[in-house]
Design a protein around this motif. Structure first.
Motif, PDB file in Angstrom:
ATOM      1  N   ARG A   1      -5.856   0.538  -7.461  1.00 46.22           N
ATOM      2  CA  ARG A   1      -6.818   0.951  -6.442  1.00 46.22           C
ATOM      3  C   ARG A   1      -7.820  -0.182  -6.257  1.00 46.22           C
ATOM      4  O   ARG A   1      -8.485  -0.597  -7.200  1.00 46.22           O
ATOM      5  CB  ARG A   1      -7.531   2.235  -6.861  1.00 46.22           C
ATOM      6  CG  ARG A   1      -8.491   2.761  -5.794  1.00 46.22           C
ATOM      7  CD  ARG A   1      -8.793   4.243  -6.029  1.00 46.22           C
ATOM      8  NE  ARG A   1      -9.505   4.460  -7.278  1.00 46.22           N
ATOM      9  CZ  ARG A   1     -10.838   4.462  -7.398  1.00 46.22           C
ATOM     10  NH1 ARG A   1     -11.589   4.247  -6.330  1.00 46.22           N
ATOM     11  NH2 ARG A   1     -11.401   4.686  -8.565  1.00 46.22           N
TER      12      ARG A   1
ATOM     13  N   ARG B   1       0.838  -1.191   0.000  1.00 49.18           N
ATOM     14  CA  ARG B   1       0.000   0.000   0.000  1.00 49.18           C
ATOM     15  C   ARG B   1       0.875   1.243   0.000  1.00 49.18           C
ATOM     16  O   ARG B   1       1.896   1.300   0.675  1.00 49.18           O
ATOM     17  CB  ARG B   1      -0.930   0.008   1.216  1.00 49.18           C
ATOM     18  CG  ARG B   1      -1.999  -1.085   1.146  1.00 49.18           C
ATOM     19  CD  ARG B   1      -3.222  -0.698   1.950  1.00 49.18           C
ATOM     20  NE  ARG B   1      -4.259  -1.714   1.847  1.00 49.18           N
ATOM     21  CZ  ARG B   1      -5.116  -1.798   0.842  1.00 49.18           C
ATOM     22  NH1 ARG B   1      -5.045  -0.932  -0.149  1.00 49.18           N
ATOM     23  NH2 ARG B   1      -6.029  -2.748   0.814  1.00 49.18           N
TER      24      ARG B   1
ATOM     25  N   ASP C   1      -5.914   4.780  -0.580  1.00 47.26           N
ATOM     26  CA  ASP C   1      -6.678   4.116  -1.649  1.00 47.26           C
ATOM     27  C   ASP C   1      -5.840   3.261  -2.586  1.00 47.26           C
ATOM     28  O   ASP C   1      -6.379   2.377  -3.246  1.00 47.26           O
ATOM     29  CB  ASP C   1      -7.416   5.167  -2.488  1.00 47.26           C
ATOM     30  CG  ASP C   1      -8.420   5.957  -1.675  1.00 47.26           C
ATOM     31  OD1 ASP C   1      -9.066   5.359  -0.800  1.00 47.26           O
ATOM     32  OD2 ASP C   1      -8.542   7.175  -1.905  1.00 47.26           O
ATOM     33  N   TRP C   2      -4.547   3.552  -2.667  1.00 48.06           N
ATOM     34  CA  TRP C   2      -3.731   2.976  -3.732  1.00 48.06           C
ATOM     35  C   TRP C   2      -2.649   2.046  -3.186  1.00 48.06           C
ATOM     36  O   TRP C   2      -2.199   2.186  -2.057  1.00 48.06           O
ATOM     37  CB  TRP C   2      -3.073   4.081  -4.558  1.00 48.06           C
ATOM     38  CG  TRP C   2      -4.034   4.835  -5.410  1.00 48.06           C
ATOM     39  CD1 TRP C   2      -4.788   5.914  -5.047  1.00 48.06           C
ATOM     40  CD2 TRP C   2      -4.363   4.554  -6.768  1.00 48.06           C
ATOM     41  NE1 TRP C   2      -5.563   6.327  -6.097  1.00 48.06           N
ATOM     42  CE2 TRP C   2      -5.328   5.522  -7.169  1.00 48.06           C
ATOM     43  CE3 TRP C   2      -3.948   3.602  -7.693  1.00 48.06           C
ATOM     44  CZ2 TRP C   2      -5.873   5.542  -8.446  1.00 48.06           C
ATOM     45  CZ3 TRP C   2      -4.485   3.626  -8.970  1.00 48.06           C
ATOM     46  CH2 TRP C   2      -5.432   4.584  -9.336  1.00 48.06           C
TER      47      TRP C   2
END
Length: 507
Positions: free
Chosen positions: A394, A129, A133-134
């Motif tokens: 994502r 990560r 979100d990504w």
């Protein structure tokens, strides 16, 4: 350029918070491919589409989100973009964004993937990560360990040397001559060398010569190289291939090695036209092209296209250390081949992945339905290589389970038999953050973020910026820490290069 792919998550509406994931690694399996249907069944939940099904409602329209889960590219082991950027920054210049290819930055650094026993590839898939979100997903491909000098096939190398006037600049022809001389002493007695020069015209100054007790003859030919006038690169490549065919050795690896600043200004200057003239030699005899770039002014685009279309690859040398590495370490590894026309395809699970983007490989993209079309050109890879591809991904909120399947397909270099092997990525094999990922993963991410910054991070509208990208200052600190952790001098040089880029005022 590939725009960001979007996938409609089938788990939309899930209210769970993003799961912080820990773990490592992914497995792989190998199989010979007898038919597209059989290999599709073996490659995971979301294989390449059936023949004729591109996934498009209309070829001129964007794919439907539910179908747009595939990413396909030809393998690439080029490193010239990173070397040339380092040279430009060291000279106080800003690299032209058009010369920045992130995959070549990433693939300039050693990885520690598990290696297969025979020809072909191992597949490692992991992730980390990068923000709320990504994540970054890493697809790592590795060939078998490079053989020791005495174990590889003999080599028949045709060197095509640029002796045009621009090669008189220090660090060009002088560097090439010194490197070729050193390499000649290190090749085996049963290896062969030919030498072609070009300026306004091309000339074979040394036909294919078995080394043995003839090394003095080779050294004399190298020592006699002197810069002259214009650059007819097309004539050099054509004469080089003709010389390679004339001196072709059965059972040996036959290769053309082009050493040039690629500033063609006479004769054919278009890569496709040049290669059309040697198509027969390339196709009928499997003679591949290895491009070695030199010079502060360098025709990067021409050299890269020549190598890509010539079933080879490129690198760049700017000093004695680079030249020693390329000619005395890398070139012997490139003599053998373990895979021809190698392509990779990553299938993202639409139940867990909402959006993804391949980092780099902009001119190596392959249509998804051409993945198993073996007439479509891929990449040539030798032993001792690793190939890394990074994706910005994502995931859907609360995603659990399967994320992606990565499959690599290649042809056996001798029999042209197709093979495939795959690796899987599950959510529990994604690291909580980059700092908890393996050191070599972090090196790859740092190189990718650096390349993204140099080409403007999407500022010219051609490239979307990578999500969660750190500043150059943060990248420099990370690279310095990784250099100490890995004890790898190449990572230390990356940190130094990032420091040079910070001169332009990035904080």
């Amino acid at each position: 350029m590939e725009t960001t792919h979007r996938i409609r998550g089938l788990l939309a509406g899930t209210a769970a918070a993003l799961l912080l994931l820990t773990g490592c690694g992914a497995g792989s399996s190998d199989s010979s491919t007898d038919s597209s249907a059989d290999s599709a069944e073996r490659s995971g939940d979301f294989p390449a589409p059936a023949e004729g099904d591109t996934g498009y409602e209309d070829e001129d329209q964007r794919r439907e989100p539910a179908k747009d889960h595939l990413s396909t590219f030809a393998l690439d082991v080029d490193t010239a973009s990173y070397g040339y950027a380092r040279r430009a920054l060291a000279d106080g210049d800003t690299p032209d964004p058009s010369t920045i290819r992130p995959e070549e930055f990433v693939n300039s650094f050693r990885q520690d993937y598990e290696r297969p026993d025979g020809n072909g590839f191992s597949v490692t898939v992991d992730g980390a990560r990068t923000g709320e979100d990504w994540s970054l997903l890493r697809v790592g491909l590795a060939t078998r360990t490079a053989p020791r000098t005495g174990e590889r096939p003999p080599a028949a190398l045709t060197f095509v040397i640029d002796i045009s006037g621009s090669m008189a600049e220090p660090g060009r022809l002088d560097l090439a001559k010194e490197s070729l001389g050193t390499m000649t002493d290190r090749l085996r007695d049963d290896d062969s060398v030919a030498l072609v020069t070009f300026s306004g015209e091309a000339e074979t100054v040394l036909p294919m010569t078995r080394l043995g007790d003839r090394r003095g003859r080779v050294h004399d030919a190298i020592d006699g190289l002197e810069p002259t006038d214009s650059t007819n690169l097309g004539a050099g490549v054509e004469t080089g291939y003709a010389t390679a065919v004339e001196g072709l050795r059965e059972g040996a690896t036959n290769r053309v090695v082009l050493v040039s600043d690629a500033l063609a200004n006479t004769g054919d200057t278009d890569a496709d036209t040049i290669l059309e003239r040697v198509e027969g030699a390339r196709r009928d005899h499997g003679i591949t092209l290895f491009g070695v770039g030199v010079g502060s002014d360098y025709g990067d685009a021409l050299m890269e296209r020549l190598a890509d279309k010539g079933d080879g690859h490129t690198t760049y040398v700017s000093n004695d250390g680079d030249a020693e590495k390329v000619f005395c370490e890398e070139l012997p590894r490139h003599i053998d081949l373990t895979a021809r026309d190698a392509k990779a395809q990553v299938a993202f699970d639409p139940r867990t992945v909402e959006e993804f983007r391949l980092v780099g490989y902009d001119n190596r993209r392959v249509a998804d339905d051409d993945f198993r079309d073996d007439s479509v050109d891929g990449g040539e890879v030798g032993p001792g290589h690793t190939v890394t591809a990074l994706y910005a991904v994502r995931t859907t909120p609360g995603a659990e389970g399967h994320l992606a399947t990565a499959t690599v397909r290649w042809l056996d270099p001798a029999t042209r038999t197709p093979h495939e092997t795959s690796g899987q990525l599950e959510t529990d094999a994604v690291h909580e953050d980059l700092s908890s990922a393996p050191a070599r993963f972090q090196v790859a991410a740092t190189a990718a973020y650096f390349a993204d910054a140099l080409r403007g991070g999407g500022g010219d509208g051609d490239f979307a910026p990578l999500p969660d990208a750190p500043s150059l200052t943060e990248l420099g600190k990370t690279a310095r820490t990784l250099a100490r952790r890995t004890e790898d001098p190449e990572v230390g040089r990356l940190a130094d290069t990032i420091g040079l880029a910070r001169r332009d005022g990035d904080s």
